[in-house]
Design an enzyme around this catalytic site. Structure first.
Site, short mmCIF file in Angstrom:
data_model
loop_
_atom_site.label_atom_id
_atom_site.label_comp_id
_atom_site.label_asym_id
_atom_site.label_seq_id
_atom_site.Cartn_x
_atom_site.Cartn_y
_atom_site.Cartn_z
N LYS A 156 0.83 -1.21 0.00
CA LYS A 156 0.00 0.00 0.00
C LYS A 156 0.86 1.25 0.00
O LYS A 156 0.68 2.17 0.80
CB LYS A 156 -0.94 -0.01 1.21
N ASP A 216 -7.39 0.44 -6.67
CA ASP A 216 -6.05 1.01 -6.81
C ASP A 216 -5.98 2.02 -7.95
O ASP A 216 -5.53 3.17 -7.76
CB ASP A 216 -5.03 -0.11 -7.04
N GLU A 228 -5.62 6.22 -7.08
CA GLU A 228 -4.50 7.07 -7.45
C GLU A 228 -4.93 8.22 -8.36
O GLU A 228 -4.26 9.25 -8.44
CB GLU A 228 -3.40 6.23 -8.10
#
Length: 530
Positions: free
Chosen positions: A206, A269, A273
């Site tokens: 992470k 994910d 981002e």
């Protein structure tokens, strides 16, 4: 956290809203519900490690507590794995190869780096001790053919082109390891699948690779220091896949390892981002910097009350105390609390609009296709620089002149927390488990990424990440800037009170209990960015 960052960065060179918005905000207020989760999340087990059940709001999840005291069990957990091939030298490759090698020192398991013959990365791998002479460095397909565990860490665009040949060269009985679910998403787009009778696992730290290595090194004398990871088992051909994945995570130095699925991971994910982790926070800072300058602040003060506020006191408070404690603990005066509430309720709706759109584009495969298309253009059109605006030029001067004091701006704090909560609510609505939501929306931001922006600016943070993340940040940051400018700032300029119902939803949100649990599992060492 800030004490370690400050010492290093000083040395570096130089609610009431408009009626339409109120209804939209209330529409997005998330009702009480039981989060859907994969039934395996609290049923998986290990034959080697002792796993633990932890409370997560109204449910619980099973996790593995890591630490260097577990290193003696790695050989057993890796089973018949005698050679680990780390393929690629991008964001994750250097960190994972070195961490695995260091953790497995003294065992009969060899860690070998596989790269393209003639690649400039060969020299970089040699500089940290991998070499052809001792069998720890080789051509990528030679290494793939010889490895029992292939950790495929080349760029996502490269994976999309190379996976047929990778599958072809896997030796019988080998385990394919990924640190991102991107390939699964691509296979869904193409209608292909992983090779049958092959273990397919994922261990996803992470944090960016630099954080994975930095915290591993900082924690060599502190058991349990490092970056948490999630793991997934996509295919278990021989019954050993779970323990191999857990061994991989422990060897990387993960203090805690959480369960997920590869499908869930690539969605959260790639989405995360583009939002609060990179793109969202970048766009937010650009928007608020212009607002504060327009309101009469000096450019230096505007930077202090945007980027410095976020990477300083907001990051420290959220990391150590939780999101709600920004309001309860960090914001002091009644006047500032009113400003925080107004900023939160004015920005939650616009933020939720854009993060919902982003999630949909990731889930349907559009963002994966976008990354692959961009990869094909790279030779002709390199990525643009992202720190050449006035915001970041001023920021370099402010960082060079730091004296250790930071300003808490309640409007910046409100907008930041609203965007973070909009991402959290979107993930919860889409059925992601609590640990994944917390890690992808909060922990990775404050404990891995923001410290990079604090040290050297937005480009250092973004461009320390994968190509997929770098592309996504550049694409979505302007969208966040635009939507906040168009829909949030006009509301902030109106002399109206906050939407109390929406703010109550924030104060009573179940994520705060989850973050308290995660706080108890927080690594004891804060990253020091160098």
């Amino acid at each position: 956290m800030l004490s370690s960052i400050r010492s290093l960065t000083r040395a570096l060179p130089a609610k009431a809203a408009a009626p339409g918005l109120v209804s939209a905000m209330r529409h997005y207020a998330i009702p009480p519900m039981t989060v859907k989760k994969d039934p395996r999340a609290d049923k998986w087990d290990s034959e080697v490690f002792n796993v633990m059940d932890v409370p997560m709001a109204e449910t619980h999840e099973r996790v593995l507590k890591g630490g260097r005291d577990l290193f003696p069990k790695l050989t057993e957990s890796f089973g018949g794995v005698k050679k680990i091939g780390v393929i690629g030298w991008g964001s994750q490759g250097p960190a994972q190869a070195q961490n695995l090698r260091d953790s497995l020192e003294g065992t009969d398991i060899t860690v070998t780096v596989g790269l393209r013959e003639g690649s400039s990365s060969m020299k970089l791998a040699e500089e940290v001790g991998f070499s052809k002479e001792n069998g720890t460095l080789g051509e990528m397909y030679d290494v793939i053919r010889e490895s029992d565990l292939v950790c495929l860490l080349i760029s996502d665009a490269a994976v999309a082109h190379e996976y047929p040949k990778v599958f072809e060269n896997l030796k019988k009985g080998a385990t394919l390891g990924l640190s991102h679910g991107f390939l699964l998403g691509h296979l869904k787009n193409t209608g292909d699948s992983f090779p049958k009778d092959t273990n397919v696992i994922m261990v996803a730290p992470k944090g960016v690779g630099a954080s994975v290595r930095r915290l591993y090194e900082q924690g060599k004398s502190v058991n349990g220091a490092g970056i948490n990871a999630s793991f997934a088992v996509e295919q278990d051909a021989d019954g050993k896949a779970t323990d191999i994945a857990l061994a991989w995570s422990v060897a990387l130095g993960s203090p805690f390892t959480f369960y997920t699925t590869m499908d869930s991971e690539f969605k959260s994910d790639i989405f995360g981002e583009r939002c609060i982790l990179l793109g969202g926070v970048h766009g937010m800072i650009e928007c608020l910097f212009r607002k504060y300058v327009s309101d009469g602040m000096s450019k230096e003060d505007a930077f202090k009350q945007t980027s410095e506020c976020i990477t300083g006191p907001l990051t420290e408070t959220i990391s150590h105390r939780g999101i709600d404690q920004v309001y309860h603990h960090l914001i002091k005066s009644d006047e500032d609390k009113v400003a925080f509430k107004k900023a939160y309720t004015a920005s939650y709706g616009p933020s939720r609009d854009i993060v919902e759109e982003c999630y949909d584009d990731v889930a349907c495969g559009n963002e994966i296709k976008s990354v692959i298309n961009a990869g094909d253009r790279h030779d002709r059109f390199p990525m643009c620089k992202i720190d050449v605006t006035e915001t970041w030029k001023v920021g370099a001067k402010v960082r060079a002149a730091r004296d250790g004091s930071f300003v808490v701006n309640p409007t910046t704090a409100g907008v930041y927390c609203a965007m973070m909560m909009a991402q959290i609510d979107t993930l919860l609505d889409r059925g992601h488990c609590y640990s994944e939501v917390a890690n992808e929306s909060v922990i990775e931001a404050v404990d891995s990424l923001n410290p990079f922006m604090h040290a050297r600016g937005v480009a250092y943070m973004v461009d320390s990440c994968s190509v997929t993340a770098r592309l996504g940040s550049r694409k979505w940051a302007p969208r966040f800037d635009y939507i906040l400018t168009e829909q949030c700032l006009p509301v902030l300029d109106e002399n109206k009170s906050a939407d109390e119902k929406l703010f109550d939803d924030f104060l009573n949100h179940r994520i705060h209990a989850v973050m308290k649990t995660c706080g108890e599992m927080r690594p004891s060492v804060d990253i020091a960015v160098v």
